[in-house]
Design a protein around this motif. Structure first.
Motif, PDB file in Angstrom:
ATOM      1  N   LEU A 117       8.122   6.830   0.099  1.00 53.96           N
ATOM      2  CA  LEU A 117       8.116   6.727   1.561  1.00 53.96           C
ATOM      3  C   LEU A 117       6.753   7.095   2.127  1.00 53.96           C
ATOM      4  O   LEU A 117       6.212   6.392   3.002  1.00 53.96           O
ATOM      5  N   ALA A 118       6.183   8.200   1.645  1.00 56.95           N
ATOM      6  CA  ALA A 118       4.868   8.634   2.119  1.00 56.95           C
ATOM      7  C   ALA A 118       3.813   7.581   1.832  1.00 56.95           C
ATOM      8  O   ALA A 118       2.993   7.230   2.698  1.00 56.95           O
ATOM      9  N   ALA A 119       3.832   7.055   0.615  1.00 56.75           N
ATOM     10  CA  ALA A 119       2.820   6.073   0.223  1.00 56.75           C
ATOM     11  C   ALA A 119       2.944   4.795   1.040  1.00 56.75           C
ATOM     12  O   ALA A 119       1.941   4.221   1.484  1.00 56.75           O
ATOM     13  N   ALA A 120       4.180   4.337   1.265  1.00 60.56           N
ATOM     14  CA  ALA A 120       4.377   3.098   2.008  1.00 60.56           C
ATOM     15  C   ALA A 120       3.950   3.246   3.461  1.00 60.56           C
ATOM     16  O   ALA A 120       3.270   2.367   4.021  1.00 60.56           O
ATOM     17  N   SER A 121       4.344   4.349   4.093  1.00 60.72           N
ATOM     18  CA  SER A 121       3.938   4.564   5.491  1.00 60.72           C
ATOM     19  C   SER A 121       2.432   4.706   5.598  1.00 60.72           C
ATOM     20  O   SER A 121       1.801   4.167   6.517  1.00 60.72           O
ATOM     21  N   ALA A 122       1.825   5.444   4.648  1.00 62.04           N
ATOM     22  CA  ALA A 122       0.374   5.609   4.654  1.00 62.04           C
ATOM     23  C   ALA A 122      -0.332   4.284   4.404  1.00 62.04           C
ATOM     24  O   ALA A 122      -1.392   4.004   4.995  1.00 62.04           O
ATOM     25  N   ARG A 123       0.249   3.447   3.542  1.00 59.51           N
ATOM     26  CA  ARG A 123      -0.339   2.128   3.290  1.00 59.51           C
ATOM     27  C   ARG A 123      -0.353   1.298   4.576  1.00 59.51           C
ATOM     28  O   ARG A 123      -1.351   0.635   4.887  1.00 59.51           O
ATOM     29  N   MET A 124       0.737   1.347   5.336  1.00 59.74           N
ATOM     30  CA  MET A 124       0.779   0.574   6.574  1.00 59.74           C
ATOM     31  C   MET A 124      -0.147   1.154   7.637  1.00 59.74           C
ATOM     32  O   MET A 124      -0.594   0.435   8.534  1.00 59.74           O
TER      33      MET A 124
END
Length: 408
Positions: A117-124
């Protein structure tokens, strides 16, 4: 529409929660905050909190908060290079001490879901190295957690041998659905959405089979174990019975899965068309004021009677998030009354100071620390404050990117 007072409260709390959460930064991630907002050193640095807070700060970055830009980058760097990442298992430890030394314990899928979740939100949010983190987290997910035959995730593994524990849990799978939806938002890879739909469909059938009361605990063949921890009903991680807050959380996630699948022509279980409203109404019927006092009880048994009567702030937050989502998908304005009711109750009983939500109350609405202590993170509350401003999307980060709907 919900009242102007409610919307003003939610907008103000969005920024106050982020401001309070900024106190949690540690050298190796983000720490557990106590009642006054200081880092609880004895709790160390926990993976689920570091993942959640990195996600929250990525949302803050998308809303234009420059401090959150720095903090989300810190979270990504710590998850990639810090002591929470374990080279021996190519996975992530659940807890390290503040100085970075590991604490014993298994690897857990629940905690790992928040890395995704952290990685995906940070990616966006275009946080540096977020794609690197997402790639590593999804690789570990495939290797350690996803059970293709079951279409679910296993719960935990022995850190030394990687042997899989016999226990299976709905909670780890619920947060995996949230993580997979976020990964789908970030990558547009339909594999993540199909997996989220498989998990959600299986849970939907368990809910219907058990009269809308979700079993939380299962054996390794995915048979529900309804008397699990009957002698430990207040267990902080695996309490006996069914958590009302999870009925609300699953209701929201089912709508998100259904909307995302419909948009791209991916199949989903037809139960997702009707079940979310039923789960929400069941939560109100058996959870809200079930013991004669306002507020959601924590757990009920499988006859619908309260077991743990304490009130958890995260449950109220998931009530807000579910009502906001169902209001949008159904067009039923009665949910607005519920949202106003929840907001008034939070204002009176939970919000101690701006951005500081009490974690737990007793059945008389007095602050206690039975299952949880302090104010460990802002994840549930921040999402509840934001979700009503956004369209129904696989992830809140995608909703912010689509609309720029940031509170004033």
């Amino acid at each position: 529409m919900t009242t102007l007072m409610t919307r003003q409260l939610f907008d103000a709390q969005t920024w106050s929660l982020l401001a309070f959460g900024k106190r949690s930064r540690t050298e190796h991630g983000f720490g557990w905050l106590d009642d006054v907002g200081s880092i609880a050193a004895e709790r160390g640095v926990q993976l689920w909190i570091t993942g959640r807070m990195t996600h929250c700060f990525a949302l803050g970055h998308l809303m234009g908060d420059p401090d959150c830009t720095v903090l989300s980058a810190h979270g990504v760097a710590c998850l990639l290079d810090g002591p929470l990442r374990d080279d021996d298992t190519a996975a992530w430890l659940c807890t390290v001490n503040l100085d970075g030394t590991p604490q014993p314990g298994p690897l857990r899928a629940y905690d790992h879901s928040f890395v995704i979740l952290a990685a995906a939100s940070a990616r966006m949010a275009e946080v540096p190295r977020a794609q690197e983190l997402l790639d590593a987290a999804l690789l570990a997910f495939d290797r350690l957690w996803w059970d293709e035959a079951a279409g679910m995730v296993v719960d935990s593994r022995n850190r030394e041998t990687l042997a899989v524990d016999d226990y299976r849990g709905a909670n780890a799978n619920m947060h995996t659905v949230e993580a997979l939806l976020a990964a789908y938002s970030a990558t547009h890879d339909p594999l993540h959405l199909r997996r989220a739909a498989r998990i959600t469909g299986r849970i939907a059938h368990e809910v219907v089979t058990h009269a809308f009361r979700l079993p939380e605990h299962f054996d390794d063949s995915w048979n529900a174990v309804l008397d699990y921890n009957r002698d430990r009903p207040t267990d902080a991680v695996r309490p006996y019975g069914s958590k009302v807050g999870h009925w609300l959380e699953w209701a929201r996630l089912m709508v998100q899965v259904r909307v995302a699948c419909t948009a791209v022509g991916i199949g989903y279980d037809p139960l997702l068309d009707s079940l979310p409203t039923g789960m929400y109404r069941k939560a109100l019927q058996e959870g809200w004021g079930a013991d004669g006092e306002q507020g959601f009880v924590y757990t009920v048994d499988f006859d619908g009677y309260p077991v743990v009567r304490e009130r958890m702030s995260w449950v109220l937050c998931e009530g807000i998030s579910a009502a906001e989502t169902l209001r949008q998908i159904t067009g039923d304005n009665s949910y607005e009354h519920d949202i106003d009711t929840y907001a008034a109750w939070a204002r009176e009983h939970l919000i101690e100071d701006p951005g500081q939500w009490r974690g737990e109350l007793d059945s008389q609405d007095r602050p206690i620390s039975a299952a949880w202590s302090g104010k460990p993170d802002i994840y549930h509350a921040l999402q509840a404050m934001l979700i009503g401003r956004l369209p129904i999307t696989p992830s809140l980060a995608e909703g912010l990117l689509r609309t720029g709907a940031s509170p004033a």
